[in-house]
Design a protein around this motif. Structure first.
Motif, short mmCIF file in Angstrom:
data_model
loop_
_atom_site.label_atom_id
_atom_site.label_comp_id
_atom_site.label_asym_id
_atom_site.label_seq_id
_atom_site.Cartn_x
_atom_site.Cartn_y
_atom_site.Cartn_z
N GLU A 110 -9.77 -31.39 -20.31
CA GLU A 110 -8.59 -31.68 -19.50
C GLU A 110 -7.98 -30.43 -18.89
O GLU A 110 -7.34 -30.49 -17.83
CB GLU A 110 -7.55 -32.41 -20.35
N TRP A 111 -8.17 -29.29 -19.57
CA TRP A 111 -7.64 -28.03 -19.07
C TRP A 111 -8.67 -26.93 -19.27
O TRP A 111 -9.45 -26.97 -20.24
CB TRP A 111 -6.36 -27.64 -19.81
N LEU A 112 -8.65 -25.92 -18.40
CA LEU A 112 -9.41 -24.69 -18.58
C LEU A 112 -8.43 -23.54 -18.72
O LEU A 112 -7.47 -23.43 -17.96
CB LEU A 112 -10.35 -24.45 -17.39
N VAL B 274 0.55 -26.75 -22.68
CA VAL B 274 0.33 -27.65 -21.54
C VAL B 274 1.57 -28.51 -21.33
O VAL B 274 2.29 -28.81 -22.28
CB VAL B 274 -0.93 -28.52 -21.74
N PRO B 275 1.84 -28.90 -20.08
CA PRO B 275 3.09 -29.63 -19.79
C PRO B 275 3.12 -31.02 -20.39
O PRO B 275 2.07 -31.66 -20.55
CB PRO B 275 3.10 -29.68 -18.26
N PRO B 276 4.30 -31.51 -20.71
CA PRO B 276 4.44 -32.89 -21.23
C PRO B 276 4.14 -33.89 -20.12
O PRO B 276 4.05 -33.53 -18.94
CB PRO B 276 5.92 -32.95 -21.67
N PRO B 277 3.98 -35.18 -20.46
CA PRO B 277 3.57 -36.21 -19.49
C PRO B 277 4.44 -36.28 -18.24
O PRO B 277 3.94 -36.56 -17.14
CB PRO B 277 3.65 -37.50 -20.30
N GLU B 278 5.75 -36.02 -18.36
CA GLU B 278 6.63 -36.13 -17.19
C GLU B 278 6.36 -35.03 -16.16
O GLU B 278 6.88 -35.06 -15.04
CB GLU B 278 8.11 -36.12 -17.61
N PHE B 279 5.54 -34.04 -16.53
CA PHE B 279 5.16 -32.99 -15.58
C PHE B 279 3.67 -33.11 -15.24
O PHE B 279 2.96 -32.12 -15.14
CB PHE B 279 5.45 -31.61 -16.18
N SER B 280 3.23 -34.33 -15.04
CA SER B 280 1.81 -34.55 -14.75
C SER B 280 1.39 -33.97 -13.41
O SER B 280 0.20 -33.85 -13.13
CB SER B 280 1.51 -36.06 -14.79
N HIS B 281 2.36 -33.61 -12.55
CA HIS B 281 2.02 -33.01 -11.26
C HIS B 281 1.74 -31.51 -11.38
O HIS B 281 1.28 -30.89 -10.41
CB HIS B 281 3.17 -33.22 -10.27
N ILE B 282 1.99 -30.93 -12.54
CA ILE B 282 1.74 -29.50 -12.74
C ILE B 282 0.27 -29.32 -13.14
O ILE B 282 -0.16 -29.78 -14.19
CB ILE B 282 2.67 -28.91 -13.82
N HIS B 283 -0.46 -28.61 -12.30
CA HIS B 283 -1.89 -28.39 -12.54
C HIS B 283 -2.22 -26.92 -12.80
O HIS B 283 -3.37 -26.60 -13.13
CB HIS B 283 -2.70 -28.86 -11.33
N THR C 51 3.61 -23.85 -12.23
CA THR C 51 4.78 -23.46 -13.02
C THR C 51 4.57 -22.07 -13.62
O THR C 51 3.51 -21.79 -14.19
CB THR C 51 5.06 -24.47 -14.16
N HIS C 52 5.58 -21.22 -13.46
CA HIS C 52 5.59 -19.90 -14.08
C HIS C 52 6.32 -20.00 -15.41
O HIS C 52 7.49 -20.42 -15.44
CB HIS C 52 6.29 -18.88 -13.19
N VAL C 53 5.67 -19.64 -16.47
CA VAL C 53 6.25 -19.76 -17.81
C VAL C 53 6.58 -18.37 -18.35
O VAL C 53 6.11 -17.36 -17.81
CB VAL C 53 5.29 -20.50 -18.77
N PRO C 54 7.38 -18.28 -19.41
CA PRO C 54 7.68 -16.97 -20.00
C PRO C 54 6.41 -16.21 -20.35
O PRO C 54 5.47 -16.76 -20.91
CB PRO C 54 8.49 -17.34 -21.26
N GLN C 55 6.40 -14.94 -20.02
CA GLN C 55 5.19 -14.14 -20.15
C GLN C 55 4.66 -14.07 -21.57
O GLN C 55 3.44 -14.09 -21.80
CB GLN C 55 5.44 -12.72 -19.62
N ARG C 56 5.54 -14.00 -22.54
CA ARG C 56 5.09 -13.81 -23.92
C ARG C 56 4.36 -15.03 -24.49
O ARG C 56 3.69 -14.92 -25.52
CB ARG C 56 6.28 -13.47 -24.82
N TRP C 57 4.48 -16.18 -23.86
CA TRP C 57 3.80 -17.36 -24.39
C TRP C 57 2.32 -17.09 -24.62
O TRP C 57 1.82 -17.27 -25.73
CB TRP C 57 3.94 -18.53 -23.41
N PHE C 58 1.63 -16.66 -23.57
CA PHE C 58 0.18 -16.44 -23.70
C PHE C 58 -0.32 -15.25 -22.88
O PHE C 58 -1.49 -15.13 -22.61
CB PHE C 58 -0.60 -17.71 -23.30
N ASN C 59 0.60 -14.35 -22.51
CA ASN C 59 0.20 -13.19 -21.71
C ASN C 59 1.04 -11.97 -22.06
O ASN C 59 1.41 -11.18 -21.18
CB ASN C 59 0.31 -13.51 -20.22
N ALA C 60 1.37 -11.81 -23.35
CA ALA C 60 2.21 -10.69 -23.77
C ALA C 60 1.47 -9.37 -23.59
O ALA C 60 0.26 -9.28 -23.74
CB ALA C 60 2.60 -10.87 -25.24
#
Length: 484
Positions: free
Chosen positions: A205-207, A227-236, A301-310
């Motif tokens: 589902e994701w790479l 990964v985004p919750p169902p209500e953000f299904s437009h975020i790829h 979507t731009h997420v906080p850097q430390r999540w997975f790119n610290a």
């Protein structure tokens, strides 16, 4: 045939005219790559993996005389080099200076494993044949093994425990597909095509793309968390920015037709935008594209850097308004990984340093998910911040341009003033202590001026954009009082 027609209709409906022109070429390339997989894949999945057996880590790019074997065993990926193994690394020619991901001059090069559809040495054993719906993708190739490439291989092997724990397939590109770093998008595109050709229930589902210049520090953190919750299904597309903008070293892409169009647009960007300067090659192409809101930005979507790119902590610039929060997301204990872009020749040493940290201080760096702030921060982000994506990005780019233009000018003025002050101090034959104190006061003065001018300039920009009334000076007055 039906599947091809359906995909063609999707392309024709959604892609602007310039990107449609590249479709036949890209599909032809993808078909060639796909056929190459069938004959050169380095992975054969066993029906019933033996969970008692540690997967073998084979470093195909390092000659047998220098493989990491010690008394018939293979080193653990988190094991530091000691006296028993350091000599083996010394056997690698020090004069060889080729860098990771350099073009491979010949398809017959001995270091090449062709396209590793799934690297079994790093892939998931998991529970039986149960795999995650997220796949990891990276690339690592070079012309000759060096001391540096040895540490890149070690960094790649740091993914193993994470893959085993959560069942992630690890896709590794071992040879160049297209010039420069666009091989990244070409490789992801080829995997995306294969997954979309499968029945929906069998697809990933994701790479999750990750550069090889990072160390997986905390294997307790699942990728599914991000990964985004169902209500953000437009975020790829999920990315993290640093102080230079979007960083393409680590990001998520949903297995979706939108991603095919996006990857195709990146690969073909130079052809259709020859006037655009790609400072960081494909990374800059990605950055230009996601600023096109309707076509690409609204699905990113731009997420906080430390999540997975610290990042490794290189220090923070304090000559920027504090409320801008203009700093990189530096790694803190419990974070999933540490990424090392821009570290140049020191990168292998930093890889070794971080792997030693994990081995020597696991209680500090490797924390259970429940003992980190991840779950709370991720939940809060999707509940609040993700809904303000466009506003946040508009603010980011307004400030980024101000720093590039006005901030750089202010820095030049400070350097000129410091240089003049040092000359005057020398002419006046001041003591070192007096000279240092004078320079310190001067730098502090120019830092405050820079902060004030940046705030003033942002206020003007916001008024021009209709975001601030002429009489709305409360925020600036408050900041000026604090600074004074």
């Amino acid at each position: 045939m039906y599947g091809s027609e359906k995909m063609s209709q999707a392309y024709n409906t959604n892609m602007p005219r310039p990107y449609r022109m590249s479709r036949p070429i890209l599909l032809a390339i993808a078909i060639i790559i796909f056929l190459g997989y069938a004959s050169h894949s380095a992975w054969q999945q066993s029906a019933q993996p033996d969970l008692r057996t540690t997967p073998k880590i084979d470093l195909p790019t390092i000659p047998k005389t220098t493989r990491l074997h010690t008394e018939g065993r293979i080193l653990d990926p988190f094991e530091s080099l000691d006296e028993s193994t350091a000599g083996l690394v010394e056997d690698i020619p020090a004069s060889s200076t080729q860098q990771v991901a350099e073009p491979t001059p010949s398809s017959q090069s001995t270091n090449t494993n062709s396209l590793a559809l799934h690297d079994e040495t790093l892939g998931a054993a998991g529970e039986g044949t149960l795999y995650s719906k997220i796949g990891k993708v990276t690339m690592l190739y070079y012309n000759k093994p060096t001391k540096d490439s040895f540490w890149y291989e070690k960094a790649l092997s740091s993914q193993r425990e994470h893959n085993l724990r959560f069942g992630y397939k690890q896709f590794v590109l071992r040879t160049e597909i297209v010039p420069e770093f666009f091989s990244k998008q070409a490789f992801i595109l080829s995997i995306m095509l294969q997954e979309l050709a499968k029945p929906t229930a069998e697809r990933l589902e994701w790479l999750f793309w990750h550069d090889v210049d990072l160390v997986l520090v905390n294997a307790q953190i699942p990728l599914e968390l991000f990964v985004p919750p169902p209500e953000f299904s437009h975020i790829h597309h999920i990315v993290a920015s640093d102080l230079n903008g979007l960083n393409a070293g680590v990001f998520f892409l949903r297995v979706h037709p939108w991603s095919l169009r996006y990857l195709s647009a990146i690969i073909s960007y130079q052809d259709f935008h020859p006037d655009k300067w790609l400072r960081y090659q494909e990374q800059t192409a990605m950055e230009w594209l996601v600023q096109e809101w309707e076509q690409w930005g609204r699905n990113t979507t731009h997420v906080p850097q430390r999540w997975f790119n610290a990042y490794h902590n290189y220090g923070t610039d304090d000559s920027v308004p504090a409320e801008w929060e203009w700093k990189n997301g530096y790694h803190e204990p419990g974070d999933m990984l540490v990424h090392l872009p821009g570290s140049g020749d020191s990168r292998p040493d930093l890889i070794r340093e971080w792997m030693d940290r994990v081995q020597n201080e696991p209680k500090k760096w490797v924390l259970a998910l429940a003992d980190t702030s991840y779950e709370k921060n991720v939940t809060e982000f999707w509940r609040k911040d993700a809904k303000k994506e466009r506003e946040v990005q508009d603010t980011y780019w307004r400030r980024w341009h101000l720093l590039i233009e006005l901030g750089s000018h202010e820095d030049d003025l400070r350097r000129e003033a410091v240089k003049k002050a040092e000359q005057e101090a020398e002419e006046q034959d001041l003591s070192d202590e007096m000279r240092q104190e004078k320079i310190k006061e001067l730098k502090e003065k120019y830092k405050k001026l820079k902060i004030k001018h940046l705030r003033d300039a942002e206020r003007v920009k916001m008024k021009e954009e209709g975001l601030l009334e002429d009489n709305d000076d409360n925020g600036e007055t408050k900041h000026e009082n604090n600074d004074s």
